[in-house]
Design a protein around this motif. Sequence first.
Motif, PDB file in Angstrom:
ATOM      1  N   TYR A  33     -20.658 -16.552  54.922  1.00  0.00           N
ATOM      2  CA  TYR A  33     -21.376 -17.523  54.103  1.00  0.00           C
ATOM      3  C   TYR A  33     -20.790 -17.563  52.705  1.00  0.00           C
ATOM      4  CZ  TYR A  33     -24.606 -16.079  57.778  1.00  0.00           C
ATOM      5  OH  TYR A  33     -25.159 -15.749  58.995  1.00  0.00           O
ATOM      6  N   TYR A  35     -22.389 -18.747  48.849  1.00  0.00           N
ATOM      7  CA  TYR A  35     -23.484 -19.193  47.996  1.00  0.00           C
ATOM      8  C   TYR A  35     -22.936 -19.321  46.578  1.00  0.00           C
ATOM      9  CZ  TYR A  35     -27.046 -18.142  51.533  1.00  0.00           C
ATOM     10  OH  TYR A  35     -27.835 -18.133  52.674  1.00  0.00           O
ATOM     11  N   GLN A  37     -24.274 -19.629  42.237  1.00  0.00           N
ATOM     12  CA  GLN A  37     -25.370 -19.543  41.262  1.00  0.00           C
ATOM     13  C   GLN A  37     -24.846 -20.004  39.924  1.00  0.00           C
ATOM     14  OE1 GLN A  37     -27.046 -15.605  40.538  1.00  0.00           O
ATOM     15  NE2 GLN A  37     -29.073 -16.499  40.229  1.00  0.00           N
ATOM     16  N   LYS A  42     -30.991 -20.979  40.246  1.00  0.00           N
ATOM     17  CA  LYS A  42     -31.225 -20.276  41.501  1.00  0.00           C
ATOM     18  C   LYS A  42     -29.926 -20.067  42.274  1.00  0.00           C
ATOM     19  CE  LYS A  42     -35.600 -22.778  42.053  1.00  0.00           C
ATOM     20  NZ  LYS A  42     -36.344 -23.701  42.932  1.00  0.00           N
ATOM     21  N   VAL A  43     -29.954 -19.132  43.174  1.00  0.00           N
ATOM     22  CA  VAL A  43     -28.861 -18.947  44.119  1.00  0.00           C
ATOM     23  C   VAL A  43     -28.959 -20.059  45.162  1.00  0.00           C
ATOM     24  CG1 VAL A  43     -27.849 -17.399  45.824  1.00  0.00           C
ATOM     25  CG2 VAL A  43     -28.932 -16.449  43.776  1.00  0.00           C
ATOM     26  N   PHE A  45     -27.315 -22.058  48.635  1.00  0.00           N
ATOM     27  CA  PHE A  45     -26.481 -21.980  49.838  1.00  0.00           C
ATOM     28  C   PHE A  45     -25.423 -23.073  49.804  1.00  0.00           C
ATOM     29  CE2 PHE A  45     -25.445 -21.479  54.251  1.00  0.00           C
ATOM     30  CZ  PHE A  45     -25.348 -22.752  54.783  1.00  0.00           C
ATOM     31  N   SER A  48     -22.144 -21.980  55.963  1.00  0.00           N
ATOM     32  CA  SER A  48     -22.062 -20.852  56.890  1.00  0.00           C
ATOM     33  C   SER A  48     -20.943 -21.126  57.884  1.00  0.00           C
ATOM     34  CB  SER A  48     -23.388 -20.618  57.610  1.00  0.00           C
ATOM     35  OG  SER A  48     -23.764 -21.768  58.333  1.00  0.00           O
ATOM     36  N   GLU A  56     -23.122 -24.648  59.370  1.00  0.00           N
ATOM     37  CA  GLU A  56     -24.119 -25.334  58.559  1.00  0.00           C
ATOM     38  C   GLU A  56     -23.566 -25.484  57.148  1.00  0.00           C
ATOM     39  OE1 GLU A  56     -27.886 -23.348  58.750  1.00  0.00           O
ATOM     40  OE2 GLU A  56     -28.931 -24.886  57.589  1.00  0.00           O
ATOM     41  N   PHE A  91     -20.825 -16.355  45.511  1.00  0.00           N
ATOM     42  CA  PHE A  91     -21.056 -15.148  46.299  1.00  0.00           C
ATOM     43  C   PHE A  91     -20.687 -15.392  47.756  1.00  0.00           C
ATOM     44  CE2 PHE A  91     -23.038 -12.808  43.012  1.00  0.00           C
ATOM     45  CZ  PHE A  91     -23.916 -13.646  42.330  1.00  0.00           C
ATOM     46  N   GLY A 103     -30.252  -8.369  57.727  1.00  0.00           N
ATOM     47  CA  GLY A 103     -30.083  -9.244  56.577  1.00  0.00           C
ATOM     48  C   GLY A 103     -28.619  -9.551  56.347  1.00  0.00           C
ATOM     49  N   TYR A 104     -28.359 -10.216  55.274  1.00  0.00           N
ATOM     50  CA  TYR A 104     -26.991 -10.550  54.889  1.00  0.00           C
ATOM     51  C   TYR A 104     -26.502  -9.543  53.857  1.00  0.00           C
ATOM     52  CZ  TYR A 104     -28.292 -15.093  56.853  1.00  0.00           C
ATOM     53  OH  TYR A 104     -28.726 -16.090  57.676  1.00  0.00           O
ATOM     54  N   PHE A 106     -24.124  -9.268  50.700  1.00  0.00           N
ATOM     55  CA  PHE A 106     -23.440 -10.106  49.719  1.00  0.00           C
ATOM     56  C   PHE A 106     -22.383  -9.300  48.967  1.00  0.00           C
ATOM     57  CE2 PHE A 106     -25.809 -14.130  49.322  1.00  0.00           C
ATOM     58  CZ  PHE A 106     -26.905 -13.856  50.120  1.00  0.00           C
ATOM     59  N   GLY A 107     -21.332 -10.013  48.549  1.00  0.00           N
ATOM     60  CA  GLY A 107     -20.352  -9.413  47.655  1.00  0.00           C
ATOM     61  C   GLY A 107     -20.837  -9.484  46.211  1.00  0.00           C
ATOM     62  N   SER A 108     -20.045  -8.941  45.313  1.00  0.00           N
ATOM     63  CA  SER A 108     -20.414  -8.903  43.888  1.00  0.00           C
ATOM     64  C   SER A 108     -20.137 -10.211  43.170  1.00  0.00           C
ATOM     65  CB  SER A 108     -19.659  -7.783  43.182  1.00  0.00           C
ATOM     66  OG  SER A 108     -20.046  -6.543  43.705  1.00  0.00           O
ATOM     67  N   ARG A 111     -16.864 -15.002  39.281  1.00  0.00           N
ATOM     68  CA  ARG A 111     -17.318 -15.922  38.228  1.00  0.00           C
ATOM     69  C   ARG A 111     -16.234 -16.954  37.994  1.00  0.00           C
ATOM     70  NH1 ARG A 111     -21.242 -16.118  34.890  1.00  0.00           N
ATOM     71  NH2 ARG A 111     -21.858 -13.953  35.228  1.00  0.00           N
TER      72      ARG A 111
END
Lengths: 115, 111
Positions: A33, A35, A37, A42-43, A45, A48, A56, A91, A103-104, A106-108, A111
């Motif tokens: 995925y 994402y 921000q 907000k984060v 989507f 996927s 998606e 992300f 759950g998923y 996530f990476g760090s 930016r």
Amino acid sequence: EPEVTQTPSHQVTQMGQEVILRCVPISNHLYFYWYRQILGQKVEFLVSFYNNEISEKSEIFDDQFSVERPDGSNFTLKIRSTKLEDSAMYFCASSKNRGRIYGYTFGSGTRLTVV
Amino acid sequence: DAKTTQPTSMDCAEGRAANLPCNHSTISGNEYVYWYRQIHSQGPQYIIHGLKNNETNEMASLIITEDRKSSTLILPHATLRDTAVYYCIVRVAGGSEKLVFGKGTKLTVNP
């Protein structure tokens, strides 16, 4: 503990340039995925990806965006012609089973700053 | 996916339990409650999820009311490193894969 690795951590690019954000998902995960921000928001989507196909995508993920799994380990997000409003944290995430059980992860994040 | 409502912010003393509430009054029978957190500008981190039974793992406990219209995430002994934004997300496991993040609750753990 296994991690999702993203590179670079920070990228500055000029408006109109192409950028590729890279991710190495957890090795036995099958679902990937992206994402984003925008600062202070907000984060959101983006997309996927499973079995070498987009499964998606959101309205944000227009023709300027593409994803690819060029080999067995990397997962990339390409923005063809960056705009100022693409500036955000991006992300990458991965999951073994669509996030159902663990759950998923996530990476760090990367930016991205478009100037 | 059902909409969730969380307080904007909460404070907690270090070493005490942090109880973070979430309302999801329109949740449907096949929707799970997931909790993630985001420490500063890092990527979100999965904490826990549940359907109707209470759940516990090494990070937290999740208490879901019998009518499933609300839930509480409990961090039993909060530390300064638990300061983060906590997101309550409701989704159908096996349905759409996307997570819909709200604004979450900004938890500040004070020394």
